[in-house]
Scaffold this motif. Structure first.
Motif, PDB file in Angstrom:
ATOM      1  N   MET A   1       0.738  -1.218  -0.037  1.00 24.66           N
ATOM      2  CA  MET A   1       0.003   0.051   0.014  1.00 24.66           C
ATOM      3  C   MET A   1       0.873   1.379   0.185  1.00 24.66           C
ATOM      4  N   THR A   2       0.726   1.984  -1.129  1.00 28.08           N
ATOM      5  CA  THR A   2       1.511   3.084  -1.132  1.00 28.08           C
ATOM      6  C   THR A   2       0.764   4.525  -0.837  1.00 28.08           C
ATOM      7  N   ASN A   3       1.337   5.603  -0.777  1.00 27.06           N
ATOM      8  CA  ASN A   3       0.582   6.849  -0.837  1.00 27.06           C
ATOM      9  C   ASN A   3       1.075   7.795  -1.925  1.00 27.06           C
ATOM     10  N   GLU A   4       1.640   7.212  -2.972  1.00 31.92           N
ATOM     11  CA  GLU A   4       2.297   8.177  -4.138  1.00 31.92           C
ATOM     12  C   GLU A   4       1.181   8.363  -4.849  1.00 31.92           C
ATOM     13  N   HIS A   5       1.081   9.405  -5.798  1.00 28.44           N
ATOM     14  CA  HIS A   5       0.144   9.834  -6.803  1.00 28.44           C
ATOM     15  C   HIS A   5       0.631  10.196  -7.811  1.00 28.44           C
ATOM     16  N   SER A   6       1.129   9.349  -9.058  1.00 25.39           N
ATOM     17  CA  SER A   6       1.878   9.571 -10.312  1.00 25.39           C
ATOM     18  C   SER A   6       0.586   9.914 -11.179  1.00 25.39           C
ATOM     19  N   PRO A   7       0.904  10.963 -12.247  1.00 22.85           N
ATOM     20  CA  PRO A   7      -0.286  11.309 -12.889  1.00 22.85           C
ATOM     21  C   PRO A   7      -0.881  10.126 -13.761  1.00 22.85           C
ATOM     22  N   VAL A   8      -2.149  10.267 -14.192  1.00 22.05           N
ATOM     23  CA  VAL A   8      -2.737   9.266 -15.138  1.00 22.05           C
ATOM     24  C   VAL A   8      -3.106   9.851 -16.255  1.00 22.05           C
ATOM     25  N   PRO A   9      -2.998   9.370 -17.448  1.00 21.66           N
ATOM     26  CA  PRO A   9      -3.387  10.129 -18.705  1.00 21.66           C
ATOM     27  C   PRO A   9      -4.911  10.537 -18.792  1.00 21.66           C
ATOM     28  N   VAL A  10      -5.054  11.616 -19.245  1.00 16.85           N
ATOM     29  CA  VAL A  10      -6.464  12.105 -19.374  1.00 16.85           C
ATOM     30  C   VAL A  10      -6.859  12.225 -20.818  1.00 16.85           C
ATOM     31  N   SER A  11      -7.980  11.703 -21.162  1.00 13.41           N
ATOM     32  CA  SER A  11      -8.357  11.883 -22.696  1.00 13.41           C
ATOM     33  C   SER A  11      -8.964  13.057 -22.946  1.00 13.41           C
ATOM     34  N   SER A  12      -8.947  13.571 -24.230  1.00 16.95           N
ATOM     35  CA  SER A  12      -9.364  14.909 -24.514  1.00 16.95           C
ATOM     36  C   SER A  12     -10.860  15.106 -24.514  1.00 16.95           C
ATOM     37  N   ARG A  13     -11.661  13.944 -24.325  1.00 16.49           N
ATOM     38  CA  ARG A  13     -13.082  14.025 -23.982  1.00 16.49           C
ATOM     39  C   ARG A  13     -13.225  14.435 -22.500  1.00 16.49           C
ATOM     40  N   GLN A  14     -12.502  13.921 -21.763  1.00 12.17           N
ATOM     41  CA  GLN A  14     -12.579  14.194 -20.179  1.00 12.17           C
ATOM     42  C   GLN A  14     -12.169  15.556 -20.017  1.00 12.17           C
ATOM     43  N   LEU A  15     -11.034  15.962 -20.687  1.00 10.27           N
ATOM     44  CA  LEU A  15     -10.682  17.501 -20.556  1.00 10.27           C
ATOM     45  C   LEU A  15     -11.792  18.557 -20.868  1.00 10.27           C
ATOM     46  N   LYS A  16     -12.455  18.002 -22.102  1.00 12.63           N
ATOM     47  CA  LYS A  16     -13.420  18.917 -22.382  1.00 12.63           C
ATOM     48  C   LYS A  16     -14.540  18.960 -21.388  1.00 12.63           C
ATOM     49  N   LEU A  17     -15.082  17.654 -21.016  1.00 13.64           N
ATOM     50  CA  LEU A  17     -15.942  17.552 -19.657  1.00 13.64           C
ATOM     51  C   LEU A  17     -15.446  18.410 -18.657  1.00 13.64           C
ATOM     52  N   LYS A  18     -14.247  18.385 -18.117  1.00 12.72           N
ATOM     53  CA  LYS A  18     -13.919  19.291 -17.110  1.00 12.72           C
ATOM     54  C   LYS A  18     -14.122  20.627 -17.308  1.00 12.72           C
ATOM     55  N   LYS A  19     -13.622  20.923 -18.407  1.00 11.29           N
ATOM     56  CA  LYS A  19     -13.887  22.460 -18.899  1.00 11.29           C
ATOM     57  C   LYS A  19     -15.334  23.160 -18.744  1.00 11.29           C
ATOM     58  N   PHE A  20     -16.125  22.125 -19.343  1.00  5.09           N
ATOM     59  CA  PHE A  20     -17.909  22.335 -19.250  1.00  5.09           C
ATOM     60  C   PHE A  20     -18.158  22.208 -17.554  1.00  5.09           C
ATOM     61  N   CYS A  21     -17.580  21.415 -16.770  1.00  6.29           N
ATOM     62  CA  CYS A  21     -17.979  21.437 -15.464  1.00  6.29           C
ATOM     63  C   CYS A  21     -17.685  22.910 -14.747  1.00  6.29           C
ATOM     64  N   ILE A  22     -16.518  23.357 -15.070  1.00  2.64           N
ATOM     65  CA  ILE A  22     -15.896  24.574 -14.449  1.00  2.64           C
ATOM     66  C   ILE A  22     -16.832  25.640 -14.877  1.00  2.64           C
ATOM     67  N   TRP A  23     -17.099  25.704 -15.990  1.00  2.00           N
ATOM     68  CA  TRP A  23     -18.081  26.747 -16.534  1.00  2.00           C
ATOM     69  C   TRP A  23     -19.382  26.767 -15.846  1.00  2.00           C
ATOM     70  N   ILE A  24     -19.894  25.568 -15.709  1.00  2.00           N
ATOM     71  CA  ILE A  24     -21.310  25.591 -15.148  1.00  2.00           C
ATOM     72  C   ILE A  24     -21.245  25.818 -13.504  1.00  2.00           C
ATOM     73  N   GLU A  25     -20.038  25.321 -12.738  1.00  2.00           N
ATOM     74  CA  GLU A  25     -20.023  25.474 -11.194  1.00  2.00           C
ATOM     75  C   GLU A  25     -19.994  27.003 -11.467  1.00  2.00           C
ATOM     76  N   THR A  26     -18.982  27.845 -12.252  1.00  2.00           N
ATOM     77  CA  THR A  26     -18.960  29.113 -11.888  1.00  2.00           C
ATOM     78  C   THR A  26     -20.001  29.884 -12.057  1.00  2.00           C
ATOM     79  N   LYS A  27     -20.923  29.280 -13.049  1.00  2.00           N
ATOM     80  CA  LYS A  27     -22.389  30.079 -13.067  1.00  2.00           C
ATOM     81  C   LYS A  27     -23.269  29.950 -11.856  1.00  2.00           C
TER      82      LYS A  27
END
Lengths: 157, 507
Positions: A1-27
């Motif tokens: 059991m480790t406590n490290e957090h190495s980066p995981v590849p994020v797909s472009s679709r997930q990045l678009k979703l992230k942008k959308f979510c930031i936009w909606i939360e900001t609203k």
């Protein structure tokens, strides 16, 4: 059991979703004053009423795409109302989660009154607090400065 | 500032998430929850098809019930096996495989059942039970990665809502489908029960596509690395080898305490769910075949509402006041449940429940109260606890083990209750239904009490509780079996004794 957090590849679709979510939360993290809120509510009510009239008058025998279009319009207006209610609560220095305290009791009371018409006192008990909150939305003035529920990304004053 | 306000602010500050995270998690949770609700549509469609199947193939009630029993056994076993593989392949893949499987089985059931017999139906539904068991571990695993420990209780409550919504959806859809409809050249006659296995899979397929595109297995995959702290294993990724998951979960004592308690939840929940219709008929004198009274309909409609409220409230209480520890809340709920059911048994024994206005209200009220307590433990023990134990990497198998016990508990409870009620109904009415449920609820409470003592380091007291519980169960089973056999013998002797007495006046 480790406590490290190495980066995981994020797909472009997930990045678009992230942008959308930031936009909606900001609203949702904005605020709105009582007069503007009342105006928005009046316009929304007018839109709802018009859609109902149109549905009853012209869409009774219409094909399903027209019904779908009117449904999308209803959903969009409902979203707009929710957005304004949450912003208004923020303006009053209160959490937007109170939207649930306004909406759920009305919905539950509607269900209960349909099932048990004699239990009118339960309806009154359920709706007392939401009615009080709704009144506050229209009449209570907003707080000064940036509230803790307002845009969290904004710099502190 | 008072202490309460201070701690509330502190809690809120420690749960601040980056911009957009809550909305992204909402989308994830909604898609995963909707997928799970769709699973329920392809499971509860069976009960609406049962009358049609009975009419067409002449199945008896026992045969219809047996199909359910096979489903439950396969579902429980499937939880164990699929939970283990879920930790290897990931929650999203597990849910998608389950969706494809249940779509296939349902379509085969709908299209290929014209020459069917009992073995075909039982076999297909057994397969459906096994495949559907991929859903819960998958869902629990995905959500374990998206929520901090102190946030999981409330969302476990919403899990209860999703279950109920799936049931509500099929309950609304089934009457519409059974009434018959026409779309262009496609005509479905009224009463065509096969359509119940053809339309719901379409909904499952649509939501499966949404799940594929919108759901992410962890915040890391959605562009939010390190947002959630996993108490069990905080390293990146959500999958582990099968052997590691097996070893970790099987050697964790917490899993077994929760599994025993959850078996008791299943025993009460499924017993009250499945037998309430017969209880309405036999005890309250309702006609549940053709003219279902409004109070019965309203009680059945009220049960999901209060169940959701109870689930969310208990989850919130465990999050906010017990720092994400589920067992203290679960213990109180189990003991409350046993008190409620014991009161119901007493009231029924006193003759206060029956086909009178007051008797009907009391009878329905107890069903609603049982639903609140049973469904509250269902959410926090069945969904929140496995997430806490297994974390994002092993929540699948932890959930599989714990949830499998729910279905084994349910099978045991229904097996005992059916036989005991058949033997004692004429003499004691439905009293033993409540008495058996009380026993299960109290057992759940003592299992949680033992866990509480263990976590507080009181090993001797914990062992005493476990020993006393085991002794009580053993005594109950031995004495109960002895009395049951005695009653069965007396019942068998009755017709023989009554026959000469009935024949005498004729002479």
């Amino acid at each position: 059991m480790t406590n490290e957090h190495s980066p995981v590849p994020v797909s472009s679709r997930q990045l678009k979703l992230k942008k959308f979510c930031i936009w909606i939360e900001t609203k949702f993290e904005g605020r709105i004053a009582r007069v503007a809120f009342a105006l928005h509510m009046a316009i929304s009510a007018a839109v709802f009423y018009t859609i109902q009239l149109v549905q009853a008058a012209w869409l009774a025998d219409a094909r399903w795409p027209l019904w779908a279009a009117s449904g999308i319009l209803v959903a969009g207006t409902a979203f707009w109302v929710i957005l304004q209610v949450v912003r208004r609560f923020h303006d009053m220095g209160r959490t937007g989660s109170l939207f649930w305290a306004v909406s759920i009791p009305y919905w539950a009371a509607g269900k209960l009154i349909g099932m048990f018409p004699d239990l009118w006192f339960v309806w009154v008990a359920l709706c007392a607090y939401p009615i009080w909150l709704t009144l506050q939305l229209f009449v209570r003035s907003g707080t000064d400065g940036i509230s803790r529920f307002e845009r969290r990304t904004a710099p502190a004053v | 500032m008072t202490m309460a306000v201070e701690s509330k602010m502190e809690w809120k500050e420690s749960h601040r998430h980056p911009p957009g995270f809550r909305a992204r998690r909402g989308i994830n949770w909604f898609t995963v929850g909707l997928m799970y609700a769709m699973y329920y549509m392809c499971r509860y469609n069976f009960r609406f098809a049962a009358p049609g199947m009975r009419e067409e193939f002449g199945f008896t009630i026992t045969q219809i019930s047996d199909i359910w029993v096979w489903f439950s056994v396969a579902y429980g076993t499937g939880q164990l096996v699929n939970g283990l593989f879920c930790d290897r392949i990931g929650g999203k893949a597990s849910m998608l495989i389950g969706a494809i499987g249940t779509i296939t089985v349902n379509l085969v059931y709908g299209f290929g059942s014209f020459a069917g017999n009992f073995a075909t139906f039982a076999g297909l539904w057994l397969l459906n039970g096994y495949i559907q068991a991929a859903g819960t571990p998958g869902m629990v695993k995905i959500n374990a990665a998206w929520f901090n420990r102190e946030e999981r209780g409330v969302f476990a409550g919403i899990f209860g809502f999703m279950i109920q919504s799936g049931q509500v959806m099929i309950s609304r859809l089934a009457p519409v489908l059974l009434a018959g409809f026409t779309i262009g050249a496609f005509v479905v006659d009224p009463g065509s029960w096969r359509i119940l296995f053809i339309v719901p899979p379409v909904f499952v397929a649509i939501v499966a596509v949404l799940l594929y595109f919108f759901a992410a297995q962890s915040p890391d995959e959605a562009g939010y690395p390190g947002t959630i702290h996993d108490d069990v294993d905080n390293s990146a990724g959500t999958t582990v080898p099968v052997k590691e998951a097996f070893k970790f979960v099987f050697s964790n004592p917490l899993v077994w305490f929760y599994a025993v308690a959850y078996g008791c939840t299943g025993a009460v929940r499924h017993s009250s769910d499945q037998l309430s219709i017969l209880y309405f008929e036999d005890v309250l004198g309702f006609n549940m075949k053709t003219n279902i009274p409004g109070i019965a309909v309203n009680t059945l409609a009220l049960i999901p509402l209060v169940a959701v409220a109870g689930s969310v409230l208990s989850g919130w209480v465990s999050d906010r006041f017990f720092r994400g520890h589920r067992y203290p809340v679960a213990m109180v709920l189990y003991f409350m449940e046993s008190i409620v059911i014991a009161t119901a048994a007493t009231v029924l024994a006193l003759g206060m429940v029956g086909p009178t206005t007051g008797g009907i209200l009391l009878g329905c009220l107890f069903l609603v109260l049982i639903a609140i307590t049973a469904n509250s433990t269902h959410s926090i023990v069945g969904a929140a606890a496995p997430m806490d134990i297994g974390g994002k990497k092993m929540a699948g198998f932890a959930s599989g083990v714990i949830d499998s016990f729910q279905y084994y508990g349910s099978a045991l409870s229904l097996f005992i209750t059916g036989r005991v009620l058949d033997a004692t109904k004429d003499t004691y009415g439905w009293n033993f239904w409540f008495i058996i449920m009380t026993g299960f609820a109290a057992t759940g409470g003592f299992a949680m009490l033992a866990l509480l003592l263990r976590q507080k380091g009181k090993q001797a007291a914990m062992k005493l509780v476990v020993f006393a519980l085991a002794a009580a169960i053993l005594f109950g089973l031995t004495f109960g079996t002895y009395k049951y056999r005695q009653i069965v013998k007396e019942n068998a002797a009755k017709p023989a004794a009554e026959a000469p007495a009935a024949a005498a006046p004729a002479k």
